[in-house]
Design a protein around this motif. Structure first.
Motif, PDB file in Angstrom:
ATOM      1  N   THR A  35       0.587  -1.317   0.184  1.00 37.20           N
ATOM      2  CA  THR A  35      -0.025   0.033   0.048  1.00 37.20           C
ATOM      3  C   THR A  35       1.111   1.156   0.075  1.00 37.20           C
ATOM      4  OG1 THR A  35      -1.546  -1.302   1.359  1.00 37.20           O
ATOM      5  CG2 THR A  35      -1.854   1.069   1.146  1.00 37.20           C
ATOM      6  N   PRO A  36       0.523   2.259  -0.929  1.00 39.09           N
ATOM      7  CA  PRO A  36       1.399   3.342  -0.802  1.00 39.09           C
ATOM      8  C   PRO A  36       1.505   4.119   0.395  1.00 39.09           C
ATOM      9  CG  PRO A  36       0.166   3.015  -2.710  1.00 39.09           C
ATOM     10  CD  PRO A  36      -0.416   2.224  -1.881  1.00 39.09           C
ATOM     11  N   GLY A  37       2.661   4.513   0.925  1.00 46.35           N
ATOM     12  CA  GLY A  37       2.742   5.109   2.380  1.00 46.35           C
ATOM     13  C   GLY A  37       2.573   4.467   3.296  1.00 46.35           C
ATOM     14  N   ILE A  38       2.625   3.158   3.415  1.00 48.05           N
ATOM     15  CA  ILE A  38       2.701   2.067   4.644  1.00 48.05           C
ATOM     16  C   ILE A  38       3.694   1.285   4.517  1.00 48.05           C
ATOM     17  CG2 ILE A  38       1.215   0.412   5.591  1.00 48.05           C
ATOM     18  CD1 ILE A  38      -0.191   3.106   5.403  1.00 48.05           C
ATOM     19  N   ARG A  39       4.547   1.180   5.646  1.00 47.25           N
ATOM     20  CA  ARG A  39       5.700   0.132   5.658  1.00 47.25           C
ATOM     21  C   ARG A  39       5.641  -0.358   7.136  1.00 47.25           C
ATOM     22  NH1 ARG A  39      10.757   4.150   5.501  1.00 47.25           N
ATOM     23  NH2 ARG A  39      10.714   5.074   7.599  1.00 47.25           N
ATOM     24  N   PRO A  40       6.125  -1.479   7.341  1.00 48.73           N
ATOM     25  CA  PRO A  40       6.230  -2.098   8.602  1.00 48.73           C
ATOM     26  C   PRO A  40       7.209  -1.539   9.682  1.00 48.73           C
ATOM     27  CG  PRO A  40       7.561  -3.519   7.110  1.00 48.73           C
ATOM     28  CD  PRO A  40       6.832  -2.545   6.383  1.00 48.73           C
ATOM     29  N   SER A  41       6.877  -1.344  10.859  1.00 54.24           N
ATOM     30  CA  SER A  41       7.685  -0.865  11.868  1.00 54.24           C
ATOM     31  C   SER A  41       8.952  -1.760  12.140  1.00 54.24           C
ATOM     32  CB  SER A  41       7.058  -0.430  13.465  1.00 54.24           C
ATOM     33  OG  SER A  41       7.894  -0.417  14.020  1.00 54.24           O
ATOM     34  N   THR A  48       2.921   1.223   9.686  1.00 55.79           N
ATOM     35  CA  THR A  48       3.080   2.862  10.051  1.00 55.79           C
ATOM     36  C   THR A  48       3.023   3.356   8.809  1.00 55.79           C
ATOM     37  OG1 THR A  48       5.637   2.509   9.892  1.00 55.79           O
ATOM     38  CG2 THR A  48       4.555   2.019  12.016  1.00 55.79           C
ATOM     39  N   THR A  49       2.654   4.887   9.057  1.00 59.20           N
ATOM     40  CA  THR A  49       2.586   5.753   7.819  1.00 59.20           C
ATOM     41  C   THR A  49       3.196   7.131   8.315  1.00 59.20           C
ATOM     42  OG1 THR A  49       1.134   6.915   6.551  1.00 59.20           O
ATOM     43  CG2 THR A  49       0.361   6.707   8.759  1.00 59.20           C
ATOM     44  N   SER A  50       3.707   7.613   7.547  1.00 63.32           N
ATOM     45  CA  SER A  50       4.414   8.876   7.922  1.00 63.32           C
ATOM     46  C   SER A  50       3.417   9.942   8.064  1.00 63.32           C
ATOM     47  CB  SER A  50       5.231   9.372   6.516  1.00 63.32           C
ATOM     48  OG  SER A  50       5.813  10.616   6.997  1.00 63.32           O
ATOM     49  N   THR A  51       4.088  11.131   8.938  1.00 62.50           N
ATOM     50  CA  THR A  51       3.254  12.182   9.436  1.00 62.50           C
ATOM     51  C   THR A  51       3.429  13.304   8.493  1.00 62.50           C
ATOM     52  OG1 THR A  51       5.035  12.916  10.758  1.00 62.50           O
ATOM     53  CG2 THR A  51       3.223  11.542  12.022  1.00 62.50           C
ATOM     54  N   GLY A  52       4.406  13.296   7.404  1.00 59.27           N
ATOM     55  CA  GLY A  52       4.819  14.262   6.522  1.00 59.27           C
ATOM     56  C   GLY A  52       5.659  15.046   7.140  1.00 59.27           C
ATOM     57  N   THR A  53       6.367  14.890   8.107  1.00 59.25           N
ATOM     58  CA  THR A  53       7.606  15.399   8.837  1.00 59.25           C
ATOM     59  C   THR A  53       8.517  14.348   9.021  1.00 59.25           C
ATOM     60  OG1 THR A  53       6.068  17.125   9.768  1.00 59.25           O
ATOM     61  CG2 THR A  53       8.503  17.046  10.516  1.00 59.25           C
ATOM     62  N   PRO A  54       9.653  13.986   8.562  1.00 58.18           N
ATOM     63  CA  PRO A  54      10.501  12.937   8.882  1.00 58.18           C
ATOM     64  C   PRO A  54      11.146  13.126  10.232  1.00 58.18           C
ATOM     65  CG  PRO A  54      10.849  13.835   6.681  1.00 58.18           C
ATOM     66  CD  PRO A  54       9.942  14.794   7.118  1.00 58.18           C
ATOM     67  N   SER A  55      11.439  14.208  10.565  1.00 59.10           N
ATOM     68  CA  SER A  55      11.917  14.718  12.027  1.00 59.10           C
ATOM     69  C   SER A  55      10.856  14.438  12.967  1.00 59.10           C
ATOM     70  CB  SER A  55      12.450  15.933  12.028  1.00 59.10           C
ATOM     71  OG  SER A  55      11.327  16.829  12.013  1.00 59.10           O
ATOM     72  N   LEU A  56       9.640  14.329  12.893  1.00 62.44           N
ATOM     73  CA  LEU A  56       8.626  13.878  13.782  1.00 62.44           C
ATOM     74  C   LEU A  56       8.464  12.443  13.603  1.00 62.44           C
ATOM     75  CD1 LEU A  56       6.518  14.585  15.836  1.00 62.44           C
ATOM     76  CD2 LEU A  56       4.833  14.843  13.959  1.00 62.44           C
ATOM     77  N   THR A 180       7.071   4.266  -4.493  1.00 64.87           N
ATOM     78  CA  THR A 180       6.732   5.627  -4.237  1.00 64.87           C
ATOM     79  C   THR A 180       7.339   5.569  -2.785  1.00 64.87           C
ATOM     80  OG1 THR A 180       4.624   5.079  -5.070  1.00 64.87           O
ATOM     81  CG2 THR A 180       4.354   6.707  -3.125  1.00 64.87           C
ATOM     82  N   PRO A 181       7.762   6.867  -2.339  1.00 64.84           N
ATOM     83  CA  PRO A 181       8.677   7.305  -1.218  1.00 64.84           C
ATOM     84  C   PRO A 181       7.597   7.196  -0.033  1.00 64.84           C
ATOM     85  CG  PRO A 181       8.165   9.103  -2.570  1.00 64.84           C
ATOM     86  CD  PRO A 181       7.953   8.246  -3.373  1.00 64.84           C
ATOM     87  N   PHE A 182       8.369   6.858   1.273  1.00 66.67           N
ATOM     88  CA  PHE A 182       7.412   6.777   2.460  1.00 66.67           C
ATOM     89  C   PHE A 182       6.871   8.123   2.829  1.00 66.67           C
ATOM     90  CE2 PHE A 182       7.453   6.420   6.966  1.00 66.67           C
ATOM     91  CZ  PHE A 182       6.216   5.479   7.263  1.00 66.67           C
TER      92      PHE A 182
END
Length: 381
Positions: A35-41, A48-56, A180-182
């Protein structure tokens, strides 16, 4: 009594000359595409999915992202709205990845300020002035370290695993269908163009005379979640309990706490759901019991404390970041990521193009020269 031989063979084994039939192997099924934007912890394999802020993402208990089924509460004192930038990153990442996005309480004009995705040629160009070396976003000296990712980009970051032995580094699938990038890179100075296929919905705030201010929100929210299930879904609650959006009755514990309990139940019953909300601490202090209960019902709590003075120069910190709670999923739990585990102070930087969280340290003190009462003492060893 006579016995007659009958031509009936009972339990006759296979003849040694009869060939044994070869079993037919089961048909190979193609693996399900990710699924785009989803990867395992990296800790427990939780999606998990990204909050849009890599530092967060790097601060969320080592999961390198927000685990599905969890919520984030952004608290901010004062009259600033730095937390709104984090929510816009979160919404923009969901739209770019093709996730369903539902905004609660904010008007439809709120999406006009979503940041746009930057191109590869714009990464690293903070000044905006054109140039062959600045616009390329690459360093001539460290060209071989392009794939290693930036410092502080979270566990794993953008580092790709090495190819297996005996395989080529470039495959036809890599050239025809790039992954697709995470997490994408965004530019706060540009605005995101909504694609026609975006699954974006708005739930209006409750009317001022409503006896149950959150009843219609829960009804419409449940309908939206059921409609887009089982696809990833992001829920945003900008400026929760703000007097500009919610009636005064919404801040009573008898109305707010059941609403937060219902949101937590939706997150647990729909594993592809995530939520991010912001709460103004200027109106509802963190020492109050209402905010404490809201923190208990949230999976992650982050406080942004802006400095009283404005930033002196571009790129200097504009406030402190305190991570009061991190998501713990599964019996293995999860550690803390980044600078939180080392006990370092964190600060956030908001420039014209980015929002970044990193370690904070006080600048060196400057000596006062020529000031009144200044005295220079020589010490001989």
């Amino acid at each position: 009594m006579s016995f007659r031989k009958r031509n009936i063979v009972i339990n006759r084994g296979p003849s040694p000359h009869t060939p044994t039939p070869t079993p037919t192997p089961p048909a190979a099924t193609a693996p399900k595409p990710p699924t785009p934007g989803i990867r395992p912890s990296p800790i427990n394999g939780q999606p998990t999915t990204s909050t849009g802020t890599p530092s967060l993402d790097a601060l969320l208990a080592g999961h390198a992202g927000l685990p599905l089924g969890c919520s984030v509460l952004i608290e901010e004192p004062g009259t600033t709205d730095f937390g709104g930038a984090l929510l816009r990153y979160y919404a923009a990442e969901g739209i770019v990845q093709g996730h369903a996005v539902t905004v609660v309480g904010a008007p439809e004009a709120w999406v006009r300020d979503l940041p746009a995705v930057t191109g590869a040629e714009e990464v690293g160009d903070e000044t905006g002035s054109g140039g062959a070396e600045k616009g390329s976003g690459k360093m001539k000296i460290a060209w071989r370290y392009e794939r290693l990712g930036g410092f502080g980009s979270g566990i794993g970051g953008s580092r790709a695993p090495p190819p297996p032995a005996g395989s080529s580094t470039t495959t036809p699938a890599d050239t025809t269908a790039p992954a697709t990038p995470f997490c994408h890179t965004y530019d706060l100075t540009k605005r995101l163009t909504l694609p026609p296929t975006s699954k974006l919905a708005f739930i209006p705030p409750p009317p001022p005379t409503s006896a149950t201010p959150f009843a219609h929100i829960l009804t419409q929210l449940t309908t939206a979640i059921t409609t887009h299930s089982p696809h990833p879904h992001r829920i945003l609650l900008p400026s929760l309990l703000s007097p500009l959006l919610y009636p005064p009755s919404a801040a009573t514990p008898s109305h707010l706490l059941p609403f937060l309990h219902a949101l937590r139940a939706l997150l647990r019953s729909h594993p592809a759901l995530t939520l991010m909300a912001s709460l103004p601490l200027e109106l509802y202090p963190r020492a109050s019991g209402l905010v404490r209960w809201a923190e208990v019902l949230a999976d992650c709590v982050v406080e942004l404390t802006p400095f009283g003075h404005s930033a002196k120069e571009e790129g200097s910190p504009q406030g402190l970041v305190r991570v009061w709670k991190v998501p713990v999923v599964g019996e293995k739990g999860g550690g803390v990521g980044g600078a939180v585990g080392r006990g370092e102070d964190l600060a956030f930087v908001v420039t014209r193009r980015r929002f970044e969280i990193g370690p904070y340290s006080l600048p060196p003190m400057e000596e006062e020269e020529g000031g009144k009462g200044a005295k220079k003492v020589d010490v001989d060893f």
